[in-house]
Design a protein around this motif. Structure first.
Motif, PDB file in Angstrom:
ATOM      1  N   TYR A  95      68.615  44.179  10.681  1.00  0.00           N
ATOM      2  CA  TYR A  95      67.870  42.822  10.181  1.00  0.00           C
ATOM      3  C   TYR A  95      67.675  42.597   8.714  1.00  0.00           C
ATOM      4  O   TYR A  95      67.378  41.615   8.265  1.00  0.00           O
ATOM      5  N   LYS A  99      67.279  39.271   6.366  1.00  0.00           N
ATOM      6  CA  LYS A  99      66.128  38.914   5.648  1.00  0.00           C
ATOM      7  C   LYS A  99      66.614  38.304   4.076  1.00  0.00           C
ATOM      8  O   LYS A  99      66.108  37.599   3.620  1.00  0.00           O
ATOM      9  N   LYS A 110      65.491  28.256   5.651  1.00  0.00           N
ATOM     10  CA  LYS A 110      64.509  29.010   6.313  1.00  0.00           C
ATOM     11  C   LYS A 110      64.061  27.898   7.592  1.00  0.00           C
ATOM     12  O   LYS A 110      64.099  28.301   8.834  1.00  0.00           O
ATOM     13  N   LYS A 173      64.840  37.047  15.028  1.00  0.00           N
ATOM     14  CA  LYS A 173      63.363  37.113  15.261  1.00  0.00           C
ATOM     15  C   LYS A 173      62.842  38.106  14.393  1.00  0.00           C
ATOM     16  O   LYS A 173      61.784  38.057  13.885  1.00  0.00           O
ATOM     17  N   ASN A 174      63.390  39.399  14.505  1.00  0.00           N
ATOM     18  CA  ASN A 174      62.991  40.506  13.548  1.00  0.00           C
ATOM     19  C   ASN A 174      62.896  40.194  12.090  1.00  0.00           C
ATOM     20  O   ASN A 174      62.266  40.413  11.369  1.00  0.00           O
ATOM     21  N   ALA A 176      63.239  37.063  10.822  1.00  0.00           N
ATOM     22  CA  ALA A 176      61.933  36.126  10.384  1.00  0.00           C
ATOM     23  C   ALA A 176      60.715  36.684  10.214  1.00  0.00           C
ATOM     24  O   ALA A 176      60.162  36.281   9.480  1.00  0.00           O
ATOM     25  N   GLU A 177      60.371  37.752  11.068  1.00  0.00           N
ATOM     26  CA  GLU A 177      59.034  38.437  10.818  1.00  0.00           C
ATOM     27  C   GLU A 177      58.825  38.990   9.653  1.00  0.00           C
ATOM     28  O   GLU A 177      57.844  39.013   9.171  1.00  0.00           O
ATOM     29  N   GLY A 178      59.895  39.142   8.793  1.00  0.00           N
ATOM     30  CA  GLY A 178      59.917  40.162   7.820  1.00  0.00           C
ATOM     31  C   GLY A 178      60.404  39.532   6.475  1.00  0.00           C
ATOM     32  O   GLY A 178      60.535  40.047   5.713  1.00  0.00           O
ATOM     33  N   THR A 179      60.416  38.202   6.498  1.00  0.00           N
ATOM     34  CA  THR A 179      60.809  37.488   5.131  1.00  0.00           C
ATOM     35  C   THR A 179      59.284  37.474   4.322  1.00  0.00           C
ATOM     36  O   THR A 179      58.374  37.489   4.926  1.00  0.00           O
ATOM     37  N   ARG A 182      56.054  34.675   5.877  1.00  0.00           N
ATOM     38  CA  ARG A 182      56.176  34.943   7.277  1.00  0.00           C
ATOM     39  C   ARG A 182      56.583  33.276   7.857  1.00  0.00           C
ATOM     40  O   ARG A 182      56.052  32.363   7.600  1.00  0.00           O
ATOM     41  N   TYR A 184      56.666  31.064  10.972  1.00  0.00           N
ATOM     42  CA  TYR A 184      56.085  30.873  12.247  1.00  0.00           C
ATOM     43  C   TYR A 184      56.887  30.349  13.307  1.00  0.00           C
ATOM     44  O   TYR A 184      57.353  29.014  13.351  1.00  0.00           O
TER      45      TYR A 184
END
Length: 187
Positions: A95, A99, A110, A173-174, A176-179, A182, A184
């Motif tokens: 992922y 990112k 985004k 999802k992985n 997106a959580e690490g950009t 963050r 939501y």
């Protein structure tokens, strides 16, 4: 013959000529060979005693004009041999690559990704893509690259991209959580 990306053009011409190009946005009559067809997956699920509906949920979603169900071939093979449905992309592409592209955030990239994680589709002009993995100037170029890399599916009739299946959804999802900022996501 050339891999996953179309031939790079320099200016208006290509360094190669007199060839036919087949891509994820224009596979022509080779579409059925881009992955496993639905019938092939049904047969494999029967042979390996695996749940076809679960295979569909995890790995279906790529489509072409004539063929509505194309399955990720590596993931199908891995699922059958490992006897488990899960994301096998982390074994080939992490992922981290997603990112990097999401962080570019061209033209609301985004927001488009968030919408697609929620199940939406996004309009795209795939002709803007310059067959280059390093120099981007628009959201459409990044999204077109993600089509060619297999992260997104493309509906040529509606000119829209979307996240094709559960396996790729997990990767988004992985990512997106690490950009950097963050995202939501309500999922």
């Amino acid at each position: 013959m050339t891999g996953i990306l179309p031939i790079k053009k320099y200016g208006t011409h290509s360094a190669l000529n007199i060839f036919s190009e087949f891509s994820m946005t224009g596979p022509k009559n080779l579409a059925e060979f881009a992955g496993f067809t639905e019938m092939e997956v049904k047969e494999l699920c029967f042979e390996y005693n695996m749940d076809f509906e679960e295979a569909r949920r995890w790995y279906d979603g790529y489509q072409f004009k004539e063929i509505k169900h194309i399955y990720n071939p590596k993931s199908i093979v891995d699922a059958m041999t490992e006897e488990e449905f899960q994301s096998y992309w982390t074994g080939t592409e992490t992922y981290e690559a997603l990112k990097i592209y999401i962080d570019l955030n061209f033209d609301g990239l985004k927001d488009a990704i968030i919408s697609m994680i929620g199940g939406a589709r996004c309009k795209i002009n795939v002709r803007k893509f310059q067959n280059d993995m390093t120099s981007f100037t628009s959201k459409d170029e990044v999204l077109a690259l993600l089509i060619h890399l297999g992260y997104l599916a493309y509906d040529g009739r509606t000119k829209e991209v979307f996240i094709p299946n559960m396996e790729i959804m997990e990767e988004f999802k992985n990512a997106a959580e690490g950009t950097k900022e963050r995202l939501y996501i309500n999922t």
